[in-house]
Enzyme design. Structure first.
Site, mmCIF file in Angstrom:
data_model
loop_
_atom_site.group_PDB
_atom_site.id
_atom_site.type_symbol
_atom_site.label_atom_id
_atom_site.label_comp_id
_atom_site.label_asym_id
_atom_site.label_seq_id
_atom_site.Cartn_x
_atom_site.Cartn_y
_atom_site.Cartn_z
ATOM 1 N N SER A 122 0.815 -1.213 0.000
ATOM 2 C CA SER A 122 0.000 0.000 0.000
ATOM 3 C C SER A 122 0.845 1.259 0.000
ATOM 4 O O SER A 122 0.311 2.339 -0.176
ATOM 5 C CB SER A 122 -0.968 0.021 1.190
ATOM 6 O OG SER A 122 -0.486 -0.695 2.275
ATOM 7 N N HIS A 143 -3.112 -3.507 -5.898
ATOM 8 C CA HIS A 143 -3.421 -3.004 -4.560
ATOM 9 C C HIS A 143 -4.917 -3.161 -4.267
ATOM 10 O O HIS A 143 -5.743 -2.405 -4.774
ATOM 11 C CB HIS A 143 -2.997 -1.529 -4.456
ATOM 12 C CG HIS A 143 -3.185 -0.955 -3.089
ATOM 13 N ND1 HIS A 143 -3.469 0.359 -2.858
ATOM 14 C CD2 HIS A 143 -3.140 -1.540 -1.860
ATOM 15 C CE1 HIS A 143 -3.578 0.573 -1.556
ATOM 16 N NE2 HIS A 143 -3.395 -0.560 -0.936
ATOM 17 N N GLU A 155 -6.159 -0.909 -7.320
ATOM 18 C CA GLU A 155 -5.235 -0.003 -8.004
ATOM 19 C C GLU A 155 -4.174 -0.868 -8.690
ATOM 20 O O GLU A 155 -3.474 -1.642 -8.025
ATOM 21 C CB GLU A 155 -4.566 0.942 -6.996
ATOM 22 C CG GLU A 155 -5.529 1.951 -6.386
ATOM 23 C CD GLU A 155 -4.873 2.876 -5.353
ATOM 24 O OE1 GLU A 155 -5.468 3.919 -5.064
ATOM 25 O OE2 GLU A 155 -3.790 2.543 -4.836
ATOM 26 N N ASN A 193 -4.675 6.680 -1.216
ATOM 27 C CA ASN A 193 -3.994 7.136 -0.001
ATOM 28 C C ASN A 193 -3.348 8.498 -0.173
ATOM 29 O O ASN A 193 -3.016 9.157 0.794
ATOM 30 C CB ASN A 193 -2.947 6.110 0.444
ATOM 31 C CG ASN A 193 -3.593 4.989 1.217
ATOM 32 O OD1 ASN A 193 -4.654 5.170 1.814
ATOM 33 N ND2 ASN A 193 -2.996 3.815 1.189
HETATM 34 P P1 NAD Z 1 -0.824 -9.359 7.923
HETATM 35 O O1 NAD Z 1 0.145 -9.048 8.999
HETATM 36 O O2 NAD Z 1 -2.238 -9.653 8.280
HETATM 37 O O3 NAD Z 1 -0.265 -10.598 7.058
HETATM 38 C C1 NAD Z 1 1.040 -10.679 6.585
HETATM 39 C C2 NAD Z 1 1.396 -12.156 6.504
HETATM 40 O O4 NAD Z 1 2.598 -12.281 5.793
HETATM 41 C C3 NAD Z 1 1.597 -12.791 7.877
HETATM 42 O O5 NAD Z 1 0.816 -13.973 7.956
HETATM 43 C C4 NAD Z 1 3.093 -13.103 7.918
HETATM 44 O O6 NAD Z 1 3.397 -14.293 8.621
HETATM 45 C C5 NAD Z 1 3.407 -13.242 6.451
HETATM 46 N N1 NAD Z 1 4.785 -12.950 6.083
HETATM 47 C C6 NAD Z 1 5.589 -11.981 6.549
HETATM 48 N N2 NAD Z 1 6.770 -12.011 5.924
HETATM 49 C C7 NAD Z 1 6.727 -13.031 5.029
HETATM 50 C C8 NAD Z 1 7.621 -13.546 4.059
HETATM 51 N N3 NAD Z 1 8.831 -13.015 3.894
HETATM 52 N N4 NAD Z 1 7.224 -14.577 3.298
HETATM 53 C C9 NAD Z 1 5.995 -15.119 3.477
HETATM 54 N N5 NAD Z 1 5.107 -14.680 4.367
HETATM 55 C C10 NAD Z 1 5.462 -13.639 5.135
HETATM 56 O O7 NAD Z 1 -0.743 -8.118 6.910
HETATM 57 P P2 NAD Z 1 -1.845 -7.625 5.868
HETATM 58 O O8 NAD Z 1 -2.677 -6.593 6.530
HETATM 59 O O9 NAD Z 1 -2.501 -8.778 5.203
HETATM 60 O O10 NAD Z 1 -0.922 -6.837 4.828
HETATM 61 C C11 NAD Z 1 -0.134 -7.505 3.872
HETATM 62 C C12 NAD Z 1 0.269 -6.534 2.783
HETATM 63 O O11 NAD Z 1 -0.884 -5.929 2.209
HETATM 64 C C13 NAD Z 1 1.154 -5.385 3.251
HETATM 65 O O12 NAD Z 1 2.053 -5.069 2.217
HETATM 66 C C14 NAD Z 1 0.158 -4.256 3.451
HETATM 67 O O13 NAD Z 1 0.743 -2.990 3.360
HETATM 68 C C15 NAD Z 1 -0.796 -4.522 2.306
HETATM 69 N N6 NAD Z 1 -2.158 -3.967 2.486
HETATM 70 C C16 NAD Z 1 -2.808 -4.060 3.676
HETATM 71 C C17 NAD Z 1 -4.099 -3.546 3.795
HETATM 72 C C18 NAD Z 1 -4.847 -3.646 5.096
HETATM 73 O O14 NAD Z 1 -5.849 -2.918 5.270
HETATM 74 N N7 NAD Z 1 -4.461 -4.506 6.013
HETATM 75 C C19 NAD Z 1 -4.732 -2.967 2.688
HETATM 76 C C20 NAD Z 1 -4.043 -2.932 1.465
HETATM 77 C C21 NAD Z 1 -2.762 -3.425 1.375
#
Ligand code: NAD
Length: 506
Positions: A122, A143, A155, A193
């Site tokens: 993001s 995204h 996106e 954003n």
């Molecule tokens: P989260 O913490 O819920 O999940 C991340 C997962 O990735 C975890 O289960 C973790 O164990 C795993 N992980 C971490 N490093 C790893 C690696 N090197 N290889 C494999 N697995 C790995 O996070 P999330 O909220 O799902 O966010 C994930 C991505 O999506 C981020 O880049 C975040 O910025 C993006 N994002 C999040 C949102 C939101 O609202 N949460 C919205 C849009 C984008």
């Protein structure tokens, strides 16, 4: 590579976003390998998804067979090697550049050279994630918004080296999944954003100068059609998260003052007032937003002359409302179209639609001490009781200080007093949202239609910034921005050159 239809997928990261993306892809018929660094996390995510979908079956919203088929398509894997047949990877791991880069380097060793590598980041530059790879042209941002199964927007973010065919293939795939994709150039905050920053920033600025308390600012913006006011929304998102996004957009723009974060909000973060999750932010939870006190207004005093000034939809609506208010007395307002301002004149006193100029300045310029300004009403005709900010010139008579809100109330509004801040709340916020969107278009981040779709679908805005621009006109938006710039100086309120180019509707 022209299409990703039916492509086998690998989703890396089985957290909130990865699990949601796995669900949407599997429901669209893709076979999905799901991998997470933490052993067991992918299987747990699949089990949680199964429980959620079973709940929907119990409610009659999904067929049991469809759920079984969806779940059968999702296979948790313990190693990346197990998914080397994937033609598309969607990465949703931790938001750290190094982690994402090293994952993509590993994947390059495992997958075919034409497999697409998509990132759900993001905030990190897609160009930076692709930097150093053997085939950076296949890296693209995909995204999604949270919760993935419900939010329509995707996106599709192109970095400097992303191949247009790759972005287009991902765009078409998102469409096939029932989403509304929008192309974006990799720049800080992408579309949503970035353009949304002023929704928070202007309210935080108004709070900092004590223009009004949070429930008043929230009420004004909700009356303009936003589902949640900025204060309750920041409380919901969490001030730590909201502040971090603003700070990252600010830093990524080389400390451009336009995006400067709020001292007020940093105090809250530092003090642990994070919003709902900590029990206290602007509001205290579970109580949430307190009801505003019900104000009592005088009746408008008998006047000798009531005139509606100006042209356009707002002046027309004011004329109708004033006619209704005066009908009981058996007379109506006059209309002065050829006027330098829009609003209501009651004998020698003025109720002026904000053009960004504070009431004190209008009073000084016109010599009319009995001047009040009111915010831009978004719902017309006015007779809906919608909240509307107003401010009365400090040097006005006591009588006009009481009569200005009395008249706004008689016109159908619920007037809410504000300090004499330039552009009050709605006009100021919308002008800044439009300005940010205009700069995004100027810089090739997205198209006007893309910005409108993104803001309506990504953050549920009641209209897109370019739709507001069309109904308001570039001159009005520029006028408010210039008044803000004159009041505050500095870079924050500089007008986007795109708005001045005459390509914007006037
Ligand atoms: P989260 O913490 O819920 O999940 C991340 C997962 O990735 C975890 O289960 C973790 O164990 C795993 N992980 C971490 N490093 C790893 C690696 N090197 N290889 C494999 N697995 C790995 O996070 P999330 O909220 O799902 O966010 C994930 C991505 O999506 C981020 O880049 C975040 O910025 C993006 N994002 C999040 C949102 C939101 O609202 N949460 C919205 C849009 C984008």
């Amino acid at each position: 590579m022209t299409t990703l239809t039916n492509a086998p997928l690998l989703i890396v990261g089985a957290g909130i976003m990865g699990a949601g993306i796995a669900q949407v892809a599997a429901q669209a018929g893709h076979s999905v390998h799901l991998y997470d660094l933490r052993a067991g996390a992918a299987a747990e995510a699949k089990a949680r998804l199964g429980a959620t979908l079973d709940g929907l079956v119990a409610k009659g919203k999904l067929a049991a067979e469809a759920v079984q088929a969806t779940l059968a398509r999702i296979e948790p894997v313990a190693t990346l090697q197990a998914a080397s047949s994937a033609r598309l990877v969607v990465e949703a791991i931790v938001e750290q550049l190094d982690a994402k880069r090293s994952l993509f380097r590993q994947l390059e060793e495992l997958l075919d050279a034409d497999a697409v590598l998509a990132t759900n980041t993001s905030s990190i530059s897609v160009t930076a994630i692709a930097g150093g790879l053997q085939h950076p042209a296949r890296v693209v941002g995909m995204h999604f918004f949270n919760p993935v199964p419900l939010m329509k927007l995707v996106e599709v973010v192109s970095g400097l080296q992303t191949a247009p065919a790759v972005a287009q293939a991902v765009f078409e795939l998102a469409q096939a999944w029932g989403k509304v994709p929008v192309h974006a150039k990799s720049t800080p905050g992408f579309i949503v954003n970035r353009i949304a920053r002023p929704y928070y920033g202007e309210t935080l600025a108004l709070l900092q100068e004590q223009a009004a308390p949070p429930p008043v600012l929230d009420a004004c913006l909700k009356a303009a059609g936003f589902r949640m006011g900025p204060c309750e929304l920041m409380d919901l998102v969490g001030h730590d998260t909201n502040f971090a996004v603003t700070a990252s957009v600010f830093a990524a723009n080389f400390n451009d003052k336009r995006y400067v974060p709020s001292l007020e909000q940093r105090e809250m973060v530092d003090g642990g007032l994070l919003g709902r999750k900590s029990g206290r932010g602007f509001y205290t939870y579970p109580a949430g937003v307190p009801a505003l006190p019900v104000p009592v207004f005088e009746a408008p005093a008998t006047a000798r002359e009531v005139a509606v000034h100006g042209t356009g939809a707002i002046a027309d609506a004011l004329e109708q409302a004033a006619a209704k208010a005066l009908a009981a007395q058996g007379w109506g307002p006059s209309r002065i179209r050829d006027s330098g301002w829009t609003g209501l004149q009651v004998d020698g006193a003025r109720l002026v639609l904000t053009d960004g100029t504070p009431a004190c300045e209008i009073a000084a310029r016109t010599g009319c001490a009995d001047t009040a300004v009111f915010d831009r009403p978004m719902l017309l005709p006015a007779a809906t009781g919608q909240a509307l900010a107003y401010a009365v010139n400090a040097g006005a008579t006591a009588a006009w200080k009481a009569q200005a809100p009395a008249w706004l109330h008689a016109l159908g509004f619920t007037p809410l007093p504000l300090a004499d801040a330039p552009g009050l709340v709605v006009a100021r916020t919308l002008a800044m949202l439009v300005n940010e969107a205009a700069d995004a278009v100027l810089q090739g981040v997205c198209s006007p239609a893309g910005a409108d779709a993104a803001m309506k679908l990504g953050v549920n805005y009641p209209a897109g910034p370019f739709e507001w621009l069309r109904s308001w006109g570039a001159a009005g938006v520029i006028g408010v921005l210039e008044a803000l710039d004159a009041a505050y100086r500095g870079e924050r309120y500089r007008v986007s050159p795109w708005l001045r180019r005459g390509t914007a509707p006037t």
